[in-house]
Design a protein around this motif. Structure first.
Motif, PDB file in Angstrom:
ATOM      1  N   LYS A 118       0.902  -1.114  -0.034  1.00 21.57           N
ATOM      2  CA  LYS A 118      -0.076   0.152   0.079  1.00 21.57           C
ATOM      3  C   LYS A 118       0.966   1.340   0.114  1.00 21.57           C
ATOM      4  CE  LYS A 118      -3.876   1.903   2.773  1.00 21.57           C
ATOM      5  NZ  LYS A 118      -4.432   1.908   3.824  1.00 21.57           N
ATOM      6  N   LYS A 119       2.040   1.294   0.655  1.00 22.67           N
ATOM      7  CA  LYS A 119       3.048   2.421   0.615  1.00 22.67           C
ATOM      8  C   LYS A 119       3.503   2.499  -0.578  1.00 22.67           C
ATOM      9  CE  LYS A 119       4.443   2.186   5.762  1.00 22.67           C
ATOM     10  NZ  LYS A 119       5.395   1.973   6.478  1.00 22.67           N
ATOM     11  N   LEU A 146      -6.248  -0.597  -3.528  1.00 19.84           N
ATOM     12  CA  LEU A 146      -6.453  -1.424  -2.366  1.00 19.84           C
ATOM     13  C   LEU A 146      -7.245  -2.853  -2.671  1.00 19.84           C
ATOM     14  CD1 LEU A 146      -5.682  -1.761   0.763  1.00 19.84           C
ATOM     15  CD2 LEU A 146      -8.159  -0.629   1.103  1.00 19.84           C
ATOM     16  N   ASP A 147      -8.110  -2.911  -3.387  1.00 15.45           N
ATOM     17  CA  ASP A 147      -8.753  -4.100  -3.622  1.00 15.45           C
ATOM     18  C   ASP A 147      -7.891  -5.086  -4.128  1.00 15.45           C
ATOM     19  OD1 ASP A 147     -11.173  -3.085  -2.570  1.00 15.45           O
ATOM     20  OD2 ASP A 147     -11.943  -2.487  -4.250  1.00 15.45           O
ATOM     21  N   VAL A 148      -6.913  -4.772  -5.120  1.00 14.18           N
ATOM     22  CA  VAL A 148      -6.030  -5.673  -5.767  1.00 14.18           C
ATOM     23  C   VAL A 148      -5.133  -6.276  -4.539  1.00 14.18           C
ATOM     24  CG1 VAL A 148      -4.342  -5.705  -7.703  1.00 14.18           C
ATOM     25  CG2 VAL A 148      -6.258  -4.367  -8.219  1.00 14.18           C
ATOM     26  N   ILE A 149      -4.614  -5.197  -3.972  1.00 15.48           N
ATOM     27  CA  ILE A 149      -3.402  -5.649  -2.798  1.00 15.48           C
ATOM     28  C   ILE A 149      -4.160  -6.642  -1.921  1.00 15.48           C
ATOM     29  CG2 ILE A 149      -2.377  -4.763  -0.878  1.00 15.48           C
ATOM     30  CD1 ILE A 149      -2.219  -1.991  -2.294  1.00 15.48           C
ATOM     31  N   ALA A 199     -11.210  -8.039   6.967  1.00 11.09           N
ATOM     32  CA  ALA A 199     -11.414  -7.308   8.026  1.00 11.09           C
ATOM     33  C   ALA A 199     -10.510  -6.018   7.652  1.00 11.09           C
ATOM     34  CB  ALA A 199     -10.478  -8.114   9.191  1.00 11.09           C
ATOM     35  N   TYR A 200      -9.341  -6.095   6.954  1.00  9.04           N
ATOM     36  CA  TYR A 200      -8.459  -4.760   6.496  1.00  9.04           C
ATOM     37  C   TYR A 200      -9.515  -4.017   5.684  1.00  9.04           C
ATOM     38  CZ  TYR A 200      -4.376  -2.092   5.543  1.00  9.04           C
ATOM     39  OH  TYR A 200      -3.555  -0.961   5.276  1.00  9.04           O
ATOM     40  N   ARG A 201     -10.355  -4.608   4.836  1.00 10.42           N
ATOM     41  CA  ARG A 201     -11.139  -3.714   3.814  1.00 10.42           C
ATOM     42  C   ARG A 201     -12.405  -3.132   4.687  1.00 10.42           C
ATOM     43  NH1 ARG A 201     -10.840  -1.161  -0.742  1.00 10.42           N
ATOM     44  NH2 ARG A 201     -12.233   0.635   0.040  1.00 10.42           N
ATOM     45  N   ILE A 202     -13.108  -3.717   5.638  1.00  8.02           N
ATOM     46  CA  ILE A 202     -13.712  -3.534   6.494  1.00  8.02           C
ATOM     47  C   ILE A 202     -13.436  -2.103   7.327  1.00  8.02           C
ATOM     48  CG2 ILE A 202     -15.406  -3.763   8.542  1.00  8.02           C
ATOM     49  CD1 ILE A 202     -15.526  -6.696   7.557  1.00  8.02           C
ATOM     50  N   LEU A 203     -12.176  -2.308   7.828  1.00 11.43           N
ATOM     51  CA  LEU A 203     -11.446  -1.121   8.461  1.00 11.43           C
ATOM     52  C   LEU A 203     -11.463   0.189   7.519  1.00 11.43           C
ATOM     53  CD1 LEU A 203     -10.041  -0.079  11.157  1.00 11.43           C
ATOM     54  CD2 LEU A 203      -7.968  -1.157  10.248  1.00 11.43           C
TER      55      LEU A 203
END
Length: 183
Positions: free
Chosen positions: A87-88, A94-97, A159-163
């Motif tokens: 991400k950095k 983000l969805d691809v990551i 969970a990362y996406r939810i956050l």
């Protein structure tokens, strides 16, 4: 009862210690919560193991659960670290990551867990000798780590996406409230 109370206190202290260490490592309060949510995934395996083996949950099994809590978070740490690292760089959405996170880190997560699991299963099943006192502890750790690792590979990116969605939503709400208040 006194032993169980001290064990509960040890579990709480272990959670606080793990959380504090993760906050320090990730420089965030929210990402450690994602990692701590992997602990119940390990408890699922623990529950299944004791049900299938028709074993009572003993004091030593609960000590195994405390040890499991420290082991199960490793997979989440590997995934979150990878997601943050990619991400950095900012080269991907983000969805691809998140879609690639579990696939890319599958081998490191699996190898890390399998080495621990393969060290626990012989004791859990009495291969090469058995110690009835250690069986509940190693059974709890081995099965908890097995299911927890597999489920963590699915859960952590979700969970990362939810956050991220929650943080975006809260930022938008604050911005909207500020616009309303400034009128």
């Amino acid at each position: 009862a006194e032993s169980m109370e001290s064990l509960a206190n040890a579990f709480v202290l272990a959670m606080i210690g793990i959380f504090a260490l993760l906050v320090f490592i990730f420089n965030s309060i929210l990402k450690p919560f994602i990692i701590l949510t992997t602990i119940p995934l390990g408890l699922l395996g623990f529950s299944i193991a004791f049900y299938l083996h028709d074993k009572p949950v003993s004091f030593l099994a609960l000590i195994g659960v405390i040890g499991l809590a420290g082991m199960i978070v490793n997979s989440g740490i590997v995934l979150i670290s990878y997601i943050d690292e990619v991400k950095k760089k900012g080269s991907e959405n983000l969805d691809v990551i998140l879609k690639n996170a579990s696939v890319t880190r599958f081998k490191p997560v699996l190898v890390t867990s399998l080495t621990t699991i393969s060290g626990l299963f012989p004791t859990a099943y009495g291969l090469g000798g058995t110690d009835p006192m250690l069986v509940p502890m190693t059974l709890a750790m081995a099965w908890g780590l097995t299911t927890g690792t597999i489920l963590t590979l699915v859960w952590v990116p979700c969970a990362y996406r939810i956050l991220e969605d929650f943080l975006l939503f809260s930022d938008n709400m604050v911005e909207m409230i500020n616009k309303i208040c400034n009128r």
